[in-house]
Design a protein around this motif. Structure first.
Motif, short mmCIF file in Angstrom:
data_model
loop_
_atom_site.label_atom_id
_atom_site.label_comp_id
_atom_site.label_asym_id
_atom_site.label_seq_id
_atom_site.Cartn_x
_atom_site.Cartn_y
_atom_site.Cartn_z
N GLU A 15 2.57 -0.04 -5.37
CA GLU A 15 1.78 1.10 -4.91
C GLU A 15 1.86 1.25 -3.40
N GLU A 16 1.83 0.15 -2.67
CA GLU A 16 1.98 0.20 -1.21
C GLU A 16 3.34 0.79 -0.84
N GLN A 17 4.39 0.35 -1.53
CA GLN A 17 5.73 0.86 -1.25
C GLN A 17 5.82 2.35 -1.56
N GLU A 18 5.15 2.78 -2.63
CA GLU A 18 5.11 4.21 -2.98
C GLU A 18 4.51 5.02 -1.82
N LEU A 19 3.44 4.51 -1.24
CA LEU A 19 2.79 5.20 -0.12
C LEU A 19 3.66 5.19 1.13
N LEU A 20 4.32 4.08 1.41
CA LEU A 20 5.22 4.01 2.56
C LEU A 20 6.38 4.99 2.42
N THR A 21 6.89 5.11 1.21
CA THR A 21 7.97 6.06 0.94
C THR A 21 7.46 7.49 1.10
N LEU A 22 6.28 7.77 0.60
CA LEU A 22 5.68 9.10 0.74
C LEU A 22 5.49 9.45 2.22
N VAL A 55 -0.30 -0.85 4.86
CA VAL A 55 -1.06 -0.06 3.91
C VAL A 55 -2.28 -0.88 3.48
N ASN A 56 -3.44 -0.25 3.53
CA ASN A 56 -4.68 -0.85 3.02
C ASN A 56 -5.23 0.10 1.97
N ILE A 57 -5.35 -0.40 0.74
CA ILE A 57 -5.81 0.43 -0.38
C ILE A 57 -7.22 0.02 -0.77
N PHE A 58 -8.09 1.03 -0.90
CA PHE A 58 -9.49 0.85 -1.30
C PHE A 58 -9.75 1.77 -2.48
N ASN A 102 -9.21 4.54 -4.78
CA ASN A 102 -8.34 5.72 -4.77
C ASN A 102 -8.06 6.24 -3.36
N THR A 103 -8.36 5.42 -2.35
CA THR A 103 -8.11 5.79 -0.95
C THR A 103 -7.19 4.76 -0.32
N ALA A 104 -6.21 5.26 0.42
CA ALA A 104 -5.28 4.37 1.12
C ALA A 104 -5.22 4.77 2.58
N ILE A 105 -5.20 3.77 3.44
CA ILE A 105 -5.05 3.99 4.87
C ILE A 105 -3.72 3.38 5.29
N LEU A 106 -2.85 4.22 5.83
CA LEU A 106 -1.56 3.78 6.35
C LEU A 106 -1.62 3.78 7.87
N LEU A 107 -1.09 2.73 8.45
CA LEU A 107 -0.95 2.66 9.91
C LEU A 107 0.53 2.56 10.22
N ASN A 108 1.02 3.43 11.11
CA ASN A 108 2.42 3.43 11.51
C ASN A 108 2.51 3.29 13.02
N ASP A 109 3.25 2.31 13.50
CA ASP A 109 3.56 2.18 14.92
C ASP A 109 4.86 2.94 15.14
N ILE A 110 4.79 4.07 15.85
CA ILE A 110 5.96 4.94 15.99
C ILE A 110 6.18 5.35 17.43
N ASP A 111 7.40 5.79 17.69
CA ASP A 111 7.71 6.63 18.84
C ASP A 111 8.02 7.99 18.24
N LEU A 112 7.35 9.03 18.74
CA LEU A 112 7.54 10.37 18.21
C LEU A 112 8.28 11.22 19.23
N VAL A 113 9.38 11.81 18.78
CA VAL A 113 10.11 12.80 19.58
C VAL A 113 9.69 14.15 19.04
#
Length: 165
Positions: A38-45, A104-107, A109-120
């Motif tokens: 499920e975590e991988q599904e969210l990361l892919t999404l 990914v932290n799943i609670f 039916n709620t999931a919180i994703l944190l992404n460390d990114i550089d955004l162009v």
């Protein structure tokens, strides 16, 4: 009790509680590679969402964003219709999100994703590159994850992105 010792005691209690909190949450870590299905599904999404945003694929994003979702940017916050309008109109063009680590932290039916990114991104016709911690909140309804909130928090770290944008 000595009044000078009270601030030290309060500070030590605060630091102790922060350490406990940190130990309980999954935070982005480049070394972490083990995720549940499920975590991988969210990361892919999430990764797919960045592609849709770069491609200005408003039709796909319309299905992903909940009706009452919120978006928090450095310049303000707004809802679904405004975000889709910003993307479609090119006021912000999310050209590339280079994701360095994610969690990914799943609670329920709620999931919180944190992404460390550089955004162009192109913002108002000018290219901007910024380091962000992006918080995405997803809600699962009828077996489908939808985005309820997306928040960009500017990081104090230097940019990691080099070379090709």
């Amino acid at each position: 009790m000595n009044f000078l010792k009270m601030p030290l005691l309060a500070l030590s209690l605060l630091l102790s509680s922060l350490q406990l909190t940190h130990a309980q949450a999954k935070l982005p870590n480049p070394a972490s590679t083990t995720f549940t299905k499920e975590e991988q599904e969210l990361l892919t999404l999430s990764k797919t969402k960045w592609t849709w945003m770069a491609d200005k694929n408003v039709a796909a994003l319309t299905g992903l964003f909940k009706e009452n979702c919120v978006f928090v940017h450095m310049g303000g916050s707004w809802g679904k219709d405004q975000e889709l309008g910003v993307i479609k109109g090119g006021m912000i063009w999310y050209k590339k999100a280079e994701v360095y680590s994610a969690a990914v932290n799943i609670f329920g039916n709620t999931a919180i994703l944190l992404n460390d990114i550089d955004l162009v991104a192109m913002v108002g016709g000018k290219e901007a590159i910024n380091p962000f911690m992006v918080t995405e909140v997803y809600i699962k309804e009828d077996g489908k994850w939808t985005l309820g909130s997306l928040t960009f928090s500017h990081l104090a770290r230097p940019l990691k992105l080099t070379g090709n944008k």
